[in-house]
Design a protein around this motif. Structure first.
Motif, PDB file in Angstrom:
ATOM      1  N   GLU A 139     116.020   8.546 -50.425  1.00 13.19           N
ATOM      2  CA  GLU A 139     114.930   9.412 -50.447  1.00 13.19           C
ATOM      3  C   GLU A 139     115.041  10.868 -49.393  1.00 13.19           C
ATOM      4  OE1 GLU A 139     111.986   9.219 -51.839  1.00 13.19           O
ATOM      5  OE2 GLU A 139     112.983   7.817 -53.058  1.00 13.19           O
ATOM      6  N   ILE A 140     115.895  10.643 -48.305  1.00 11.70           N
ATOM      7  CA  ILE A 140     116.275  11.740 -47.573  1.00 11.70           C
ATOM      8  C   ILE A 140     117.075  12.727 -48.161  1.00 11.70           C
ATOM      9  CG2 ILE A 140     117.474  12.427 -45.213  1.00 11.70           C
ATOM     10  CD1 ILE A 140     116.569   9.671 -44.045  1.00 11.70           C
ATOM     11  N   TYR A 141     118.270  12.363 -48.957  1.00 13.87           N
ATOM     12  CA  TYR A 141     119.062  13.092 -49.543  1.00 13.87           C
ATOM     13  C   TYR A 141     118.476  14.065 -50.735  1.00 13.87           C
ATOM     14  CZ  TYR A 141     123.204  11.160 -47.189  1.00 13.87           C
ATOM     15  OH  TYR A 141     124.275  10.979 -46.088  1.00 13.87           O
ATOM     16  N   GLY A 142     117.256  13.241 -51.338  1.00 12.28           N
ATOM     17  CA  GLY A 142     116.440  13.830 -52.416  1.00 12.28           C
ATOM     18  C   GLY A 142     115.661  14.799 -51.798  1.00 12.28           C
ATOM     19  N   CYS A 143     115.131  14.705 -50.693  1.00 15.37           N
ATOM     20  CA  CYS A 143     114.427  15.746 -49.850  1.00 15.37           C
ATOM     21  C   CYS A 143     114.934  17.088 -49.412  1.00 15.37           C
ATOM     22  CB  CYS A 143     113.584  15.094 -48.572  1.00 15.37           C
ATOM     23  SG  CYS A 143     112.443  16.295 -47.926  1.00 15.37           S
ATOM     24  N   ILE A 144     116.428  16.724 -49.101  1.00 14.04           N
ATOM     25  CA  ILE A 144     117.028  17.758 -48.637  1.00 14.04           C
ATOM     26  C   ILE A 144     117.472  18.675 -50.089  1.00 14.04           C
ATOM     27  CG2 ILE A 144     119.673  18.379 -47.979  1.00 14.04           C
ATOM     28  CD1 ILE A 144     119.462  15.984 -46.045  1.00 14.04           C
ATOM     29  N   ASP A 145     118.011  18.120 -51.273  1.00 12.30           N
ATOM     30  CA  ASP A 145     118.192  18.759 -52.368  1.00 12.30           C
ATOM     31  C   ASP A 145     116.837  19.530 -52.758  1.00 12.30           C
ATOM     32  OD1 ASP A 145     120.466  17.496 -52.521  1.00 12.30           O
ATOM     33  OD2 ASP A 145     120.089  16.145 -54.183  1.00 12.30           O
ATOM     34  N   PHE A 146     115.616  19.150 -52.673  1.00 13.57           N
ATOM     35  CA  PHE A 146     114.521  19.686 -52.624  1.00 13.57           C
ATOM     36  C   PHE A 146     114.488  21.059 -51.825  1.00 13.57           C
ATOM     37  CE2 PHE A 146     110.197  19.885 -50.447  1.00 13.57           C
ATOM     38  CZ  PHE A 146     109.745  20.975 -51.185  1.00 13.57           C
ATOM     39  N   LEU A 147     114.672  20.824 -50.570  1.00  7.79           N
ATOM     40  CA  LEU A 147     114.586  21.738 -49.609  1.00  7.79           C
ATOM     41  C   LEU A 147     115.311  22.951 -49.760  1.00  7.79           C
ATOM     42  CD1 LEU A 147     114.188  19.623 -46.423  1.00  7.79           C
ATOM     43  CD2 LEU A 147     112.601  20.995 -47.410  1.00  7.79           C
ATOM     44  N   LYS A 148     116.622  22.601 -50.127  1.00 10.09           N
ATOM     45  CA  LYS A 148     117.884  23.788 -50.562  1.00 10.09           C
ATOM     46  C   LYS A 148     117.254  24.546 -51.917  1.00 10.09           C
ATOM     47  CE  LYS A 148     121.566  21.584 -48.149  1.00 10.09           C
ATOM     48  NZ  LYS A 148     123.084  20.948 -48.457  1.00 10.09           N
ATOM     49  N   ALA A 149     116.365  24.005 -52.764  1.00  8.16           N
ATOM     50  CA  ALA A 149     116.141  24.797 -53.836  1.00  8.16           C
ATOM     51  C   ALA A 149     114.600  25.241 -53.701  1.00  8.16           C
ATOM     52  CB  ALA A 149     115.970  23.923 -54.974  1.00  8.16           C
ATOM     53  N   SER A 150     113.861  25.152 -52.399  1.00 12.41           N
ATOM     54  CA  SER A 150     112.683  25.250 -52.275  1.00 12.41           C
ATOM     55  C   SER A 150     112.179  26.968 -52.164  1.00 12.41           C
ATOM     56  CB  SER A 150     112.067  24.622 -51.057  1.00 12.41           C
ATOM     57  OG  SER A 150     112.646  25.335 -49.825  1.00 12.41           O
ATOM     58  N   GLY A 151     112.916  27.544 -51.687  1.00 13.17           N
ATOM     59  CA  GLY A 151     112.876  29.115 -51.533  1.00 13.17           C
ATOM     60  C   GLY A 151     112.525  29.236 -49.856  1.00 13.17           C
ATOM     61  N   THR A 152     112.388  28.334 -49.407  1.00 13.92           N
ATOM     62  CA  THR A 152     112.138  28.490 -47.900  1.00 13.92           C
ATOM     63  C   THR A 152     113.040  27.837 -47.017  1.00 13.92           C
ATOM     64  OG1 THR A 152     111.034  26.169 -47.794  1.00 13.92           O
ATOM     65  CG2 THR A 152     109.530  28.095 -48.323  1.00 13.92           C
ATOM     66  N   PHE A 153     114.044  27.286 -47.319  1.00 14.44           N
ATOM     67  CA  PHE A 153     115.423  26.633 -46.578  1.00 14.44           C
ATOM     68  C   PHE A 153     116.099  27.593 -45.826  1.00 14.44           C
ATOM     69  CE2 PHE A 153     120.075  25.325 -46.496  1.00 14.44           C
ATOM     70  CZ  PHE A 153     119.584  24.424 -46.114  1.00 14.44           C
ATOM     71  N   ASP A 154     116.217  27.529 -44.609  1.00 16.94           N
ATOM     72  CA  ASP A 154     116.813  28.460 -43.722  1.00 16.94           C
ATOM     73  C   ASP A 154     118.594  27.905 -43.562  1.00 16.94           C
ATOM     74  OD1 ASP A 154     118.121  30.347 -42.021  1.00 16.94           O
ATOM     75  OD2 ASP A 154     116.420  30.325 -40.589  1.00 16.94           O
ATOM     76  N   ARG A 155     118.415  26.726 -42.864  1.00 13.85           N
ATOM     77  CA  ARG A 155     119.812  25.986 -42.862  1.00 13.85           C
ATOM     78  C   ARG A 155     119.343  24.645 -42.065  1.00 13.85           C
ATOM     79  NH1 ARG A 155     118.959  29.578 -38.344  1.00 13.85           N
ATOM     80  NH2 ARG A 155     119.181  28.745 -36.336  1.00 13.85           N
TER      81      ARG A 155
END
Length: 202
Positions: A139-155
């Motif tokens: 679930e955490i890795y899935g959330c990270i994948d979402f974040l990186k594609a969200s358009g709001t990911f910084d780092r």
């Protein structure tokens, strides 16, 4: 399922009381959908997740639009086994938690793309904690994948992920992380810090 947030707002200004009192008007459109309790440390918001994050967004944007450096600190929780179910927490948004992980990632990304723009730039960092039994790391890795594609990911940072952008998509990203990752009936917690107008950024 019980869902709520303990929030504290910190305007870095001599007249912080007036900034906070004015910011509280941002909660007005959401008051009928929330239970709100305030003490000398924090304010508790109890209600459906999509309302929690919209209310936090509007509160914070009102404070940040004064131009002073403002920070919002929030502990957001759903499914806590120590809290009774509350009808006010019934989600209205048709969240995709019953879908497979790749489909939840796609749905979360699409929902962020629909977020309204507020005109207020913010930075945020948060940590996701899926608690109890279950495939936490998936679930955490899935959330990270979402974040990186969200358009709001910084780092990525130690112990957390940093977001940046307009407050609308940033708070929508936080809402999607909260609602779409972790088991459907599990206890999920977000530890959130949002900042605007920081002199460090300049």
């Amino acid at each position: 399922m019980f869902s709520g947030a303990q929030i504290s707002l910190y305007p870095m200004a001599d007249d912080f009381v007036s900034v906070i009192m004015a910011a509280l008007t941002g909660l007005d459109p959401w008051r009928e959908a929330l239970r709100i309790e305030t003490d000398d440390i924090s304010t508790l918001l109890v209600g459906p997740p999509e309302v929690l994050f919209a209310a936090m967004r509007d509160l914070f944007v009102r404070a940040a639009q004064t131009g002073v450096h403002c920070v919002l600190s929030a502990a957001v929780s759903r499914g806590c086994p120590g809290e009774p179910d509350d009808p006010i927490c019934m989600a209205q948004g048709g969240f995709a938690r019953d879908l497979a992980l790749p489909d939840r990632i796609a749905a979360a990304r699409a929902n962020v793309g629909l977020a309204a723009v507020t005109g207020q730039d913010v930075a945020a960092q948060f940590s996701l904690y899926p608690l109890g039994e279950g495939p936490h790391m998936d679930e955490i890795y899935g959330c990270i994948d979402f974040l990186k594609a969200s358009g709001t990911f910084d780092r990525s940072k130690n112990f957390c992920t940093r977001l940046r952008g307009d407050a609308g998509p940033v708070f929508a990203t936080l809402c999607e992380a909260f609602t779409n990752f972790g088991t459907v009936a599990g206890h999920v917690v977000l530890d959130v810090t949002v900042s605007a107008n920081s002199p460090s950024a300049r």
